[in-house]
Design a protein around this motif. Structure first.
Motif, short mmCIF file in Angstrom:
data_model
loop_
_atom_site.label_atom_id
_atom_site.label_comp_id
_atom_site.label_asym_id
_atom_site.label_seq_id
_atom_site.Cartn_x
_atom_site.Cartn_y
_atom_site.Cartn_z
N THR A 339 0.82 -1.22 0.00
CA THR A 339 0.00 0.00 0.00
C THR A 339 0.85 1.27 0.00
N MET A 340 2.16 1.12 -0.01
CA MET A 340 3.04 2.29 0.09
C MET A 340 2.94 3.14 -1.16
N LEU A 388 12.31 3.32 -8.05
CA LEU A 388 11.11 2.52 -7.81
C LEU A 388 10.20 3.21 -6.81
N TRP A 389 10.80 3.78 -5.78
CA TRP A 389 9.96 4.50 -4.79
C TRP A 389 9.33 5.73 -5.43
N LEU A 390 10.12 6.50 -6.17
CA LEU A 390 9.61 7.73 -6.74
C LEU A 390 8.57 7.45 -7.83
N ALA A 391 8.64 6.27 -8.44
CA ALA A 391 7.64 5.91 -9.45
C ALA A 391 6.24 5.80 -8.86
N LEU A 392 6.15 5.61 -7.54
CA LEU A 392 4.85 5.52 -6.87
C LEU A 392 4.20 6.89 -6.67
N ASP A 393 4.91 7.96 -7.04
CA ASP A 393 4.33 9.31 -7.09
C ASP A 393 3.83 9.52 -8.51
N ARG A 394 2.54 9.60 -8.68
CA ARG A 394 1.93 9.63 -10.01
C ARG A 394 2.30 10.86 -10.80
N SER A 395 2.78 11.93 -10.14
CA SER A 395 3.09 13.17 -10.86
C SER A 395 4.50 13.16 -11.45
N VAL A 396 5.34 12.24 -11.07
CA VAL A 396 6.74 12.26 -11.49
C VAL A 396 6.90 11.62 -12.86
N GLU A 397 7.69 12.26 -13.72
CA GLU A 397 8.00 11.73 -15.03
C GLU A 397 9.47 11.30 -15.07
N ALA A 410 14.34 -2.51 -17.61
CA ALA A 410 13.27 -2.85 -18.55
C ALA A 410 11.89 -2.76 -17.92
N MET A 411 11.79 -2.97 -16.62
CA MET A 411 10.47 -2.93 -15.97
C MET A 411 9.83 -1.55 -16.01
N PHE A 412 10.61 -0.49 -16.31
CA PHE A 412 10.05 0.86 -16.38
C PHE A 412 9.36 1.14 -17.70
N ASP A 413 9.36 0.18 -18.60
CA ASP A 413 8.61 0.33 -19.84
C ASP A 413 7.12 0.44 -19.50
N GLY A 414 6.51 1.52 -19.90
CA GLY A 414 5.12 1.79 -19.53
C GLY A 414 5.00 2.74 -18.36
N ARG A 415 6.11 3.04 -17.70
CA ARG A 415 6.11 4.05 -16.62
C ARG A 415 7.00 5.23 -16.96
N ALA A 416 8.13 4.96 -17.59
CA ALA A 416 9.01 6.05 -18.01
C ALA A 416 8.51 6.63 -19.33
N ARG A 417 8.68 7.93 -19.50
CA ARG A 417 8.29 8.56 -20.76
C ARG A 417 9.23 8.14 -21.89
N VAL A 418 10.53 8.03 -21.57
CA VAL A 418 11.53 7.58 -22.54
C VAL A 418 12.39 6.52 -21.86
N LEU A 419 12.68 5.44 -22.58
CA LEU A 419 13.55 4.38 -22.06
C LEU A 419 14.46 3.92 -23.19
N ARG A 602 2.33 -1.69 -9.66
CA ARG A 602 1.55 -0.87 -8.73
C ARG A 602 1.61 0.60 -9.12
N ALA A 603 2.80 1.04 -9.58
CA ALA A 603 2.95 2.44 -9.98
C ALA A 603 2.09 2.75 -11.20
N LYS A 604 2.03 1.83 -12.14
CA LYS A 604 1.20 2.04 -13.34
C LYS A 604 -0.28 2.12 -12.97
N ALA A 605 -0.69 1.34 -11.97
CA ALA A 605 -2.09 1.34 -11.56
C ALA A 605 -2.50 2.66 -10.91
N LEU A 606 -1.51 3.45 -10.43
CA LEU A 606 -1.81 4.71 -9.75
C LEU A 606 -2.06 5.86 -10.72
N ARG A 607 -1.77 5.67 -12.01
CA ARG A 607 -1.88 6.77 -12.96
C ARG A 607 -2.35 6.25 -14.31
#
Length: 705
Positions: A339-340, A388-397, A410-419, A602-607
């Motif tokens: 839940t963090m 990984l922690w900062l990815a749980l903040d939905r406003s961060v790019e 590779a796991m940041f594919d779909g969360r990072a704007r550019v990879l 979990r980060a993707k589900a937040l945004r």
């Protein structure tokens, strides 16, 4: 005469003989072994017996227990002497003088004078005490006899027998006779056993204090493995450190060398103590002898840390419990707490534990970051756990460049704007253009109206040394790598360091084995948070953390490569560092790839969904409408200014100079024109999809005609 031929070796061609026939094999006589004289054999046997481990252990045991008695006698004699004389006060007085604490020295001198005055009064009282004692004895005897006679009179009246008058006196006389008889009976055995009891008492004192030479002590005590840290051990370790002034001062202090020490405090998996050095001894003389100090404390070098607190002429020692630093720490809260969430501005990333065992959390708010160390020490995992922690903040790019390219990010594919992932010069070029796109976004934010608040944009480059060492040049002969003013990557990083913090555009870099070539001075000094894993030399430690941190005791070059993986020395205002220290050692949590993937899900589900832009061919013809659709991704609608920023990141050459007018020009007449939503101009995903579908239909019809 017939000769008998005897074959010494079996001939394979000979026929098999009958089992009833016995073949005799004659072996030539071997030379007789020389006879060893009896005295040689006896000497060898005696040498084996004398040098056997059991013999040595037994001899040490006999010597140890004998010396316990001698050592116990010395301790008892010393205690008696201290109790009867002013030697104790004199030692403390010399210790205070050696430490330069004249106020404390004056206090001990006053106490010594009070002791001498009291002792003088006691001695003067001895001159008159015999007379007083004789008078007291006479008075006491008279009172005692009178009391017994009075008791006898009362007893005689009660029993009506005059003889009972002397009965109490006779009872006392009989008791005295009985005591004398008991003493006569016990005296002989007590006189015989008494010395043995005294020796036993001395042995007990000596054994408790381990009052025997080191060679005579048991193996576990002689090795010092796991020996608890006491004031006497610390003082002895400092005395034997090889600093003449320190040794001389402690020698003058005697047993009072412990006056240099503050209280020994439990601190996590070890203890901590402040040492106030005597006058003439500098703190760096102790710091430079860390290994010797650790060995004197019966610890390994990595189990002793020396820092400089705020107090003058003081060093702070942290000594780990033996083997405690080799035990792993627990899992990250990011893994255990599903839940963090994160808060870029107010939160702190759970990074690991400090040496005390307390949680070490790092603030990432408006701080550029640099993590370095030798290869394969856990740099990527340490850097990734923060992301990984900062990815749980939905406003961060995130704009990410992984110049190792083995899938660590590779796991940041779909969360990072550019990879961008890959180790080639082409990937370095793409990462450089990504960083330059972030510079353009930074400049756009800087020109925004005052008071505008921007979400955090993290520009992260792992294995950044690949970018600095890249030999490729652009069409204008400008190098991508290097540290000169015409280096594209170097200058882009410098620009973000100079101005990005104010508008929440932050540069994170991970690099290995730092040198002036692969990590230029201006870049490493531009980071607000600097952390280092194990390094090879002190000069590299200074590159990684800066002179101030290293001069204050930070020593990543003392970490053990391969054994201290994931252990960082951190210099940052974003982490709680004990007062007076310039850095802190953190043992980071290990988050494996599977756990990292779960956290990103979990980060993707937040945004809203994000379409990650990957490396593209820079020379291909651009399709503006398709590119706009790609940067909008799966979000229902995206603000026009964000679309412009993402287009600039996608391809700086094609879209870096675009304005809202250029965007509107491309979308006019397509049905996907920008429109207002909640007071801001946005571009809708569904409208873009219809525009692309309609265009494809028209293109197909034109092709059919």
């Amino acid at each position: 005469m017939t000769e008998n031929v005897v074959h010494l070796h079996k001939n394979p061609e000979m026929p098999v003989q009958d089992a009833s026939v016995t073949t005799l094999t004659v072996v030539p006589d071997a030379p007789a072994a020389p006879v060893v004289p009896l005295w040689v054999r006896s000497g060898r046997a005696m040498k084996t017996a004398v040098t056997h481990d059991r013999t040595k252990s037994g001899a040490r045991a006999v010597a140890r227990h004998s010396l316990y008695v001698w050592g116990g006698g010395r301790i008892v004699a010393r205690r008696t002497w201290d109790g009867r004389t002013g030697a104790r006060y004199e030692r403390f007085l010399r210790a205070a003088e050696a430490a330069g604490n004249m106020e404390l020295a004056g206090e001990w001198e006053e106490r010594l004078q009070h002791f001498r005055d009291a002792r003088h009064r006691r001695r003067m009282d001895l001159l008159t005490s015999p007379i007083d004692a004789a008078k007291g004895a006479l008075v006491g005897t008279g009172l005692g006899i009178g009391s017994l006679v009075a008791l006898g009179v009362v007893l005689a009246i009660a029993n009506k027998d005059i003889a009972d008058v002397i009965t109490p006196i006779m009872a006392v006389i009989e008791f005295i006779r009985l005591v004398i008889t008991i003493v006569q009976v016990v005296w002989g055995p007590a006189f015989t056993i008494g010395p043995f009891l005294a020796l036993l008492a001395l042995w007990t004192v000596g054994s408790k204090q381990q009052a025997a030479p080191a060679w005579a002590l048991p193996d576990n005590i002689r090795s010092g493995e796991g020996e608890p840290i006491t004031p006497s051990i610390v003082v002895k370790a400092l005395r034997d450190l090889g600093v003449p002034a320190l040794r001389g001062a402690i020698k003058e202090m005697g047993d009072a060398g412990a006056s240099m020490l503050g209280p020994i405090r439990i601190a996590g998996c070890g203890v901590e103590v402040d040492v106030t050095l005597p006058s003439g001894v500098s703190t760096n003389e102790v710091q430079q002898r860390r290994r010797k100090l650790a060995e004197n404390l019966t610890r390994h070098e990595h189990e002793v840390f020396i820092t400089i607190p705020t107090a003058a002429r003081t060093v702070r020692l942290w000594v780990a419990d033996s083997g405690a630093l080799d035990e792993p720490i627990g899992p990250s809260p990011l893994v255990t707490d599903e839940t963090m969430t994160a808060d870029y501005a107010k939160g702190r990333a759970p990074w690991g534990q400090d040496l005390r065992g307390d949680a070490a959390a790092l603030s990432l708010y408006q701080r550029h970051l640099l993590i370095t160390g030798l290869s394969n020490q856990g740099k990527t995992v340490a850097l990734r756990s923060l992301a990984l922690w900062l990815a749980l903040d939905r406003s961060v790019e995130f704009l990410m460049g992984d110049l190792k390219g083995v899938g660590d990010w590779a796991m940041f594919d779909g969360r990072a704007r550019v990879l961008i992932q890959g180790p080639t010069d082409e990937h370095v070029i793409q990462v450089t253009e990504m960083v330059e796109g972030a510079v353009e976004e930074m400049n756009r934010r800087i020109q925004a109206p005052p008071g505008t608040v921007f979400p955090a944009l993290i520009v992260l480059v792992d294995e950044a040394q690949m970018a600095f060492m890249c030999p490729a040049k652009d069409e204008d002969k400008r190098p991508y790598g290097g540290s000169k003013a015409n280096s594209r990557y170097f200058m882009a990083v410098r620009k973000i360091h100079n101005q990005g913090r104010a508008v929440n555009v932050l540069m994170w870099q991970g690099t290995q084995d730092p040198t002036d070539q692969n990590l230029p001075k201006l870049v490493r000094e531009g980071a607000h948070t600097r952390a280092s894993l194990a390094l090879g030399t002190e000069s590299q430690a200074r590159m990684a953390l800066g002179d101030k941190a290293v001069d204050g005791g930070a020593a990543p070059n003392m970490l053990r490569p391969g054994l201290d993986q994931g252990t960082l020395v951190v210099a940052s205002s974003g982490i709680d560092i004990p007062a007076g220290q310039a850095a802190i050692t953190v043992r980071t949590h290990y988050i494996d790839d599977d756990a990292a993937k779960a956290i990103i899900e979990r980060a993707k589900a937040l945004r809203d969904g994000v379409t990650t832009l990957h490396a593209v061919d820079r020379d291909q013809d651009r399709d503006p409408l398709a590119d706009i659709a790609s940067v909008v991704g799966t979000a229902e609608r995206v603000r026009t200014k964000d679309v412009l920023a993402r287009l600039g990141t996608l391809n700086t050459d094609a879209y870096g100079g675009w304005s809202f007018i250029d965007l509107k020009r491309v979308l006019d007449g397509t049905g996907a024109e920008p429109y207002k939503s909640d007071g801001v101009m946005v571009i809708g995903r569904d409208r873009l999809a219809r525009a692309l579908a309609n265009r494809d239909t028209e293109d197909s019809a034109s092709a059919a005609e």
